[in-house]
Design a protein around this motif. Sequence first.
Motif, PDB file in Angstrom:
ATOM      1  N   VAL A   1      44.340  37.596  33.109  1.00  0.00           N
ATOM      2  CA  VAL A   1      46.128  37.432  32.555  1.00  0.00           C
ATOM      3  C   VAL A   1      46.734  38.799  32.911  1.00  0.00           C
ATOM      4  O   VAL A   1      47.932  38.462  33.661  1.00  0.00           O
ATOM      5  CB  VAL A   1      46.135  37.313  31.305  1.00  0.00           C
ATOM      6  CG1 VAL A   1      47.719  37.543  30.641  1.00  0.00           C
ATOM      7  CG2 VAL A   1      45.319  36.191  30.429  1.00  0.00           C
ATOM      8  N   ASN A   2      46.058  39.712  33.264  1.00  0.00           N
ATOM      9  CA  ASN A   2      46.570  41.209  33.348  1.00  0.00           C
ATOM     10  C   ASN A   2      46.059  41.702  34.406  1.00  0.00           C
ATOM     11  O   ASN A   2      46.643  42.869  34.876  1.00  0.00           O
ATOM     12  CB  ASN A   2      46.610  42.011  32.080  1.00  0.00           C
ATOM     13  CG  ASN A   2      47.793  41.302  31.195  1.00  0.00           C
ATOM     14  OD1 ASN A   2      48.734  41.027  31.315  1.00  0.00           O
ATOM     15  ND2 ASN A   2      47.203  41.410  29.732  1.00  0.00           N
ATOM     16  N   GLY A   3      44.838  41.424  35.078  1.00  0.00           N
ATOM     17  CA  GLY A   3      44.262  42.043  36.087  1.00  0.00           C
ATOM     18  C   GLY A   3      43.918  41.309  37.361  1.00  0.00           C
ATOM     19  O   GLY A   3      44.664  40.159  37.572  1.00  0.00           O
ATOM     20  N   LEU A   4      42.815  41.652  37.916  1.00  0.00           N
ATOM     21  CA  LEU A   4      42.658  40.803  38.927  1.00  0.00           C
ATOM     22  C   LEU A   4      41.777  39.384  38.695  1.00  0.00           C
ATOM     23  O   LEU A   4      42.191  38.501  39.412  1.00  0.00           O
ATOM     24  CB  LEU A   4      41.461  41.497  39.951  1.00  0.00           C
ATOM     25  CG  LEU A   4      41.802  42.928  40.605  1.00  0.00           C
ATOM     26  CD1 LEU A   4      40.646  43.427  41.251  1.00  0.00           C
ATOM     27  CD2 LEU A   4      43.157  42.675  41.507  1.00  0.00           C
ATOM     28  N   GLY A   5      41.015  39.204  37.821  1.00  0.00           N
ATOM     29  CA  GLY A   5      40.448  38.123  37.408  1.00  0.00           C
ATOM     30  C   GLY A   5      39.221  38.069  38.005  1.00  0.00           C
ATOM     31  O   GLY A   5      39.065  38.547  39.113  1.00  0.00           O
ATOM     32  N   ALA A   6      38.462  37.045  37.528  1.00  0.00           N
ATOM     33  CA  ALA A   6      36.880  37.024  38.059  1.00  0.00           C
ATOM     34  C   ALA A   6      37.073  36.406  39.420  1.00  0.00           C
ATOM     35  O   ALA A   6      35.959  36.770  40.181  1.00  0.00           O
ATOM     36  CB  ALA A   6      36.170  35.640  37.238  1.00  0.00           C
ATOM     37  N   ALA A   7      37.895  35.572  39.750  1.00  0.00           N
ATOM     38  CA  ALA A   7      37.664  34.980  41.159  1.00  0.00           C
ATOM     39  C   ALA A   7      38.000  36.047  42.177  1.00  0.00           C
ATOM     40  O   ALA A   7      37.079  36.070  43.169  1.00  0.00           O
ATOM     41  CB  ALA A   7      38.751  33.899  41.376  1.00  0.00           C
ATOM     42  N   GLU A   8      38.856  37.100  41.915  1.00  0.00           N
ATOM     43  CA  GLU A   8      39.002  37.968  42.971  1.00  0.00           C
ATOM     44  C   GLU A   8      37.994  38.990  42.812  1.00  0.00           C
ATOM     45  O   GLU A   8      37.351  39.762  43.973  1.00  0.00           O
ATOM     46  CB  GLU A   8      40.540  38.567  42.862  1.00  0.00           C
ATOM     47  CG  GLU A   8      40.911  39.646  43.518  1.00  0.00           C
ATOM     48  CD  GLU A   8      40.988  39.429  44.981  1.00  0.00           C
ATOM     49  OE1 GLU A   8      41.457  38.230  45.480  1.00  0.00           O
ATOM     50  OE2 GLU A   8      40.835  40.155  46.177  1.00  0.00           O
ATOM     51  N   ILE A   9      37.630  39.419  41.635  1.00  0.00           N
ATOM     52  CA  ILE A   9      36.350  40.247  41.297  1.00  0.00           C
ATOM     53  C   ILE A   9      35.240  39.739  42.099  1.00  0.00           C
ATOM     54  O   ILE A   9      34.505  40.957  42.964  1.00  0.00           O
ATOM     55  CB  ILE A   9      36.080  40.540  39.695  1.00  0.00           C
ATOM     56  CG1 ILE A   9      37.349  41.402  39.309  1.00  0.00           C
ATOM     57  CG2 ILE A   9      34.990  41.495  39.705  1.00  0.00           C
ATOM     58  CD1 ILE A   9      37.333  41.364  37.741  1.00  0.00           C
ATOM     59  N   ALA A  10      34.923  38.585  42.030  1.00  0.00           N
ATOM     60  CA  ALA A  10      33.668  38.031  42.732  1.00  0.00           C
ATOM     61  C   ALA A  10      33.941  38.058  43.994  1.00  0.00           C
ATOM     62  O   ALA A  10      32.983  38.559  44.823  1.00  0.00           O
ATOM     63  CB  ALA A  10      33.361  36.524  42.047  1.00  0.00           C
ATOM     64  N   LYS A  11      35.033  37.590  44.596  1.00  0.00           N
ATOM     65  CA  LYS A  11      35.099  37.697  46.005  1.00  0.00           C
ATOM     66  C   LYS A  11      34.926  39.178  46.565  1.00  0.00           C
ATOM     67  O   LYS A  11      34.221  39.173  47.604  1.00  0.00           O
ATOM     68  CB  LYS A  11      36.615  37.220  46.243  1.00  0.00           C
ATOM     69  CG  LYS A  11      36.747  35.897  46.708  1.00  0.00           C
ATOM     70  CD  LYS A  11      38.226  35.645  47.274  1.00  0.00           C
ATOM     71  CE  LYS A  11      38.447  34.172  46.609  1.00  0.00           C
ATOM     72  NZ  LYS A  11      39.952  33.936  46.273  1.00  0.00           N
ATOM     73  N   ARG A  12      35.431  40.180  46.106  1.00  0.00           N
ATOM     74  CA  ARG A  12      35.259  41.696  46.478  1.00  0.00           C
ATOM     75  C   ARG A  12      33.877  41.981  46.393  1.00  0.00           C
ATOM     76  O   ARG A  12      33.460  42.843  47.332  1.00  0.00           O
ATOM     77  CB  ARG A  12      36.400  42.511  45.765  1.00  0.00           C
ATOM     78  CG  ARG A  12      37.873  42.202  46.091  1.00  0.00           C
ATOM     79  CD  ARG A  12      38.751  43.250  45.317  1.00  0.00           C
ATOM     80  NE  ARG A  12      40.216  42.966  45.357  1.00  0.00           N
ATOM     81  CZ  ARG A  12      41.239  43.682  45.180  1.00  0.00           C
ATOM     82  NH1 ARG A  12      40.874  44.957  44.820  1.00  0.00           N
ATOM     83  NH2 ARG A  12      42.386  43.398  45.207  1.00  0.00           N
ATOM     84  N   PHE A  13      33.354  41.761  45.372  1.00  0.00           N
ATOM     85  CA  PHE A  13      31.948  42.101  45.012  1.00  0.00           C
ATOM     86  C   PHE A  13      31.162  41.425  46.132  1.00  0.00           C
ATOM     87  O   PHE A  13      29.980  41.957  46.592  1.00  0.00           O
ATOM     88  CB  PHE A  13      31.534  41.999  43.613  1.00  0.00           C
ATOM     89  CG  PHE A  13      30.322  42.579  43.146  1.00  0.00           C
ATOM     90  CD1 PHE A  13      30.015  43.894  43.505  1.00  0.00           C
ATOM     91  CD2 PHE A  13      29.324  41.758  42.385  1.00  0.00           C
ATOM     92  CE1 PHE A  13      29.017  44.655  43.133  1.00  0.00           C
ATOM     93  CE2 PHE A  13      28.185  42.542  42.134  1.00  0.00           C
ATOM     94  CZ  PHE A  13      27.964  43.789  42.339  1.00  0.00           C
TER      95      PHE A  13
END
Length: 292
Positions: free
Chosen positions: A19-31
Motif C-alpha cells: 500500500v505504501n511501499g514497494l510491495g512484495a513483487a518489487e522486493i522479490a524482483k530486486r532481491f
Amino acid sequence: MARLEDLRFADAHVHSNPVNGLGAAEIAKRFKRKGGWFIALVGLSPWHYNIEEKNYNGYVKAIQLHIRECRTAATQGLQVACFAGFHPADVDKLVSAGKHPEEVFYLGLRVVEYVGKLCRDGIIDGIGEVGRQHYRTSPDRFAIAISIMLRALEIARDNDCLVHLHLENAGPVTVLTLDEVVERIGIDRGKVFLHHAKPNIGLEAVKRGYQVTIPGHKETLRYAFNVKELAENMLIESDYIDDPRRPCVSSCPWDVVDRELELVKEGVVDEDTLYKINIDNVVKAYGVEYKV
Ligand SMILES: [Zn+2]
Ligand SMILES: [Zn+2]
C-alpha cells in the motif's frame, strides 16, 4: 567448496508493504536480481496498510493482505515462508489510541489464534512477530505482550507452526527467561526464532537449539562471522520495513547481499560459511526445499 558465483542468498525476516511501499513483487524482483532465493515474509500491523479499524476485523484484513503478498513473492520465483502475528508494539499503539488494556489483551489472543488456524490449514508457516517490547513501557502493557507471546508459543506447539519472536536484546537474561517458558510449554526450540538478535544473544540462543536471525548490518555481521558456533548456526535478516519515509531501515535486503560479499572479499567469512548460512541453515530452519 562453494564458489562465490554459486552463492544464493536468503533473507530470514523481512516485511513488505504493497500500500505504501514497494510491495512484495518489487522486493522479490530486486532481491532475486542480487541472487536471492528465499525470504521469510512477516506481516505488518493494520495501520501500515492504511487499515484504520483497530479491531479483530482490521487484523483479519491485514493478515489476508499479507498472505497475498506472500503468494506474490512466490510467483516471482522466490521460496517464501509466510508469518503473521501481533507485534508487542501494537499493545502500546492500541492502548495509547484509547483501547482498554483488557480489550487489547483479548484482541491479541484472538489474532494469534486466528494465525494458528491458518497455520494448521497450511496457509501460513508461522506466527510472528510476537514477543516483548524492547523499550520502556508500562507494566500492564508489558504483561499483555508476554501473555500473547505465551499463547502464541502454545498455539505454535499444537499446530506445528514456527514462531518469530521480537525480544528486548538485553543480554543472556533474554535467552534465560525465554528458555524458562519454552521449557514449560514444551515447544521444540528449533521452531522458535529470536529475530533481530544481537550476536551475544544469538550465541546463547543457538547453544540451546533456537533459531536466530542476525541483522545484516556490516559491523554486526563482521562480529557474528567471527564467532564460529554462531556463524555455523545463524540466519541473516534485513528486517526491511518497506516504508518509503524511512528507506532501508534497518536494511534493504539487496544491500545485505552486498555486505556479505564485501566481507568475503575482506576475508572475514568464507564462501562455505555463507553457503551454510544462506542455504543449509535456511532449509533446516524453515523446512523448505532449496530451489533456484
Ligand atoms: Zn521485530
Ligand atoms: Zn520485523
